[in-house]
Design an enzyme around this catalytic site. Structure first.
Site, PDB file in Angstrom:
ATOM      1  N   ASN A  77       0.770  -1.201   0.094  1.00 14.71           N
ATOM      2  CA  ASN A  77       0.129  -0.129  -0.045  1.00 14.71           C
ATOM      3  C   ASN A  77       1.051   1.283   0.101  1.00 14.71           C
ATOM      4  O   ASN A  77       0.478   2.451  -0.455  1.00 14.71           O
ATOM      5  CB  ASN A  77      -1.150   0.009   1.239  1.00 14.71           C
ATOM      6  N   SER A 108      -3.764   4.028  -8.098  1.00 10.69           N
ATOM      7  CA  SER A 108      -4.520   5.186  -8.012  1.00 10.69           C
ATOM      8  C   SER A 108      -5.181   5.377  -9.298  1.00 10.69           C
ATOM      9  O   SER A 108      -4.953   5.009 -10.293  1.00 10.69           O
ATOM     10  CB  SER A 108      -3.253   6.583  -8.027  1.00 10.69           C
ATOM     11  N   TYR A 128       3.997  10.634 -10.839  1.00 11.92           N
ATOM     12  CA  TYR A 128       2.923   9.922  -9.874  1.00 11.92           C
ATOM     13  C   TYR A 128       2.004   8.991 -10.797  1.00 11.92           C
ATOM     14  O   TYR A 128       1.966   7.670 -10.570  1.00 11.92           O
ATOM     15  CB  TYR A 128       2.050  10.687  -9.174  1.00 11.92           C
ATOM     16  N   LYS A 152       2.229   4.955 -10.679  1.00 14.01           N
ATOM     17  CA  LYS A 152       1.054   4.067 -10.242  1.00 14.01           C
ATOM     18  C   LYS A 152       0.422   3.215 -11.447  1.00 14.01           C
ATOM     19  O   LYS A 152      -0.089   2.092 -11.310  1.00 14.01           O
ATOM     20  CB  LYS A 152       0.021   5.215  -9.627  1.00 14.01           C
TER      21      LYS A 152
END
Length: 274
Positions: free
Chosen positions: A98, A157, A185, A189
């Site tokens: 996570n 995400s 990001y 992800k």
């Protein structure tokens, strides 16, 4: 004889490792797994916060909890932490991969793509994706030795699935600073989802299921402008609350999803359905 379907969601006695367990979402994931009966290893680089989460679990939930320090970008640290869990419990049944890293330089993290530093790119890729590789590698070794296999759930995400709408970030602040969602990001992800698919078929023969959950935007201190802009893009008309992510995790961690692998559950209020 009637079969109990709800019993399949129970995690009584299971050993669950949650990385980033002291974070905004991580603590709710830990609480949910403990509430379902699991022994929860609250793994975080911030050991003080991890201990607070573990203490709440021991006081308020049925499961046991232990706080463990780990630098997920260090293979030696990952190996040591995994061995600690095995030494104490003899097995690992659930891994919730996570954790996501925080930049050491927020100005560099939020820089325009044209000015983005390669060193910053590598730092976030290491925190968000390399760390998941290391955890899956070493916990997977443990699960392969077990006759019961295991369940690995990885947090991606919505921006690993969809590109961010840059208009949302006009006038948007988080913790008193202008924010955006940088390309690293999204790239890191998205890589989580690729790793999930790969491992789901690689380990299927060993009884190890590998799935992902993909949260949409969660309220966590953004300013009103951001919350309004984001909510206007959501069919349900609002951002998520952290606890709304937990049900999918319990499902994927439990025998209720015994024939589910290689999947990504998107929890985004319908954003990806537009």
């Amino acid at each position: 004889m009637n079969q109990s379907y709800l019993d399949k969601f129970k995690l009584d006695g299971k050993v669950a490792v949650v990385t980033g367990g002291a974070g905004i979402l991580g603590r709710h994931f830990c609480f949910g797994l403990a509430d379902a009966g699991a022994n929860v290893m609250v793994v975080d680089i911030n050991i003080d916060e991890a201990q607070k989460v573990a203490s709440i679990i021991r006081q308020e939930y049925s499961g046991n909890a232990i706080a463990l320090y780990c630098d997920l970008t260090s293979e030696d640290s990952v190996k040591k932490m995994v061995q600690e869990v095995v030494n104490k419990f003899g097995e690992i049944n659930i891994l919730h991969n996570n954790a996501a890293g925080k930049s050491s330089d927020l100005d560099a993290f939020f820089a325009d793509f044209e000015d983005y530093e390669l060193s910053q790119w590598k730092e976030i890729m290491s925190s968000n994706l390399d760390s998941m590789f290391l955890m899956a590698k070493h916990v997977g070794k443990v699960m392969k030795r077990q006759s019961t296999g295991g369940s690995i759930i990885q947090t991606s995400s919505i921006y690993g699935v969809l590109a961010p709408d840059q208009r949302i970030y006009e006038g948007s602040h988080y913790l008193d600073r202008q924010i955006n969602s940088p390309a690293i990001y999204s790239a890191s992800k998205s890589g989580v989802l690729g790793l999930t698919k790969y491992l789901s078929t690689y380990w299927a023969k060993d009884g190890i299921r590998v799935n992902a959950i993909t949260p949409g935007g969660v309220e966590s201190g953004q300013n009103d402008t951001f919350k309004k802009n984001y909510s206007n893009r959501i069919p349900m008309g609002r951002m998520a609350q952290a606890e709304e992510m937990v049900g999918a995790l319990i499902y994927l961690a439990s025998d209720a999803s015994s024939y589910v692998t290689g999947q990504n559950i998107i929890i985004d209020g319908g954003l990806n359905a537009w």
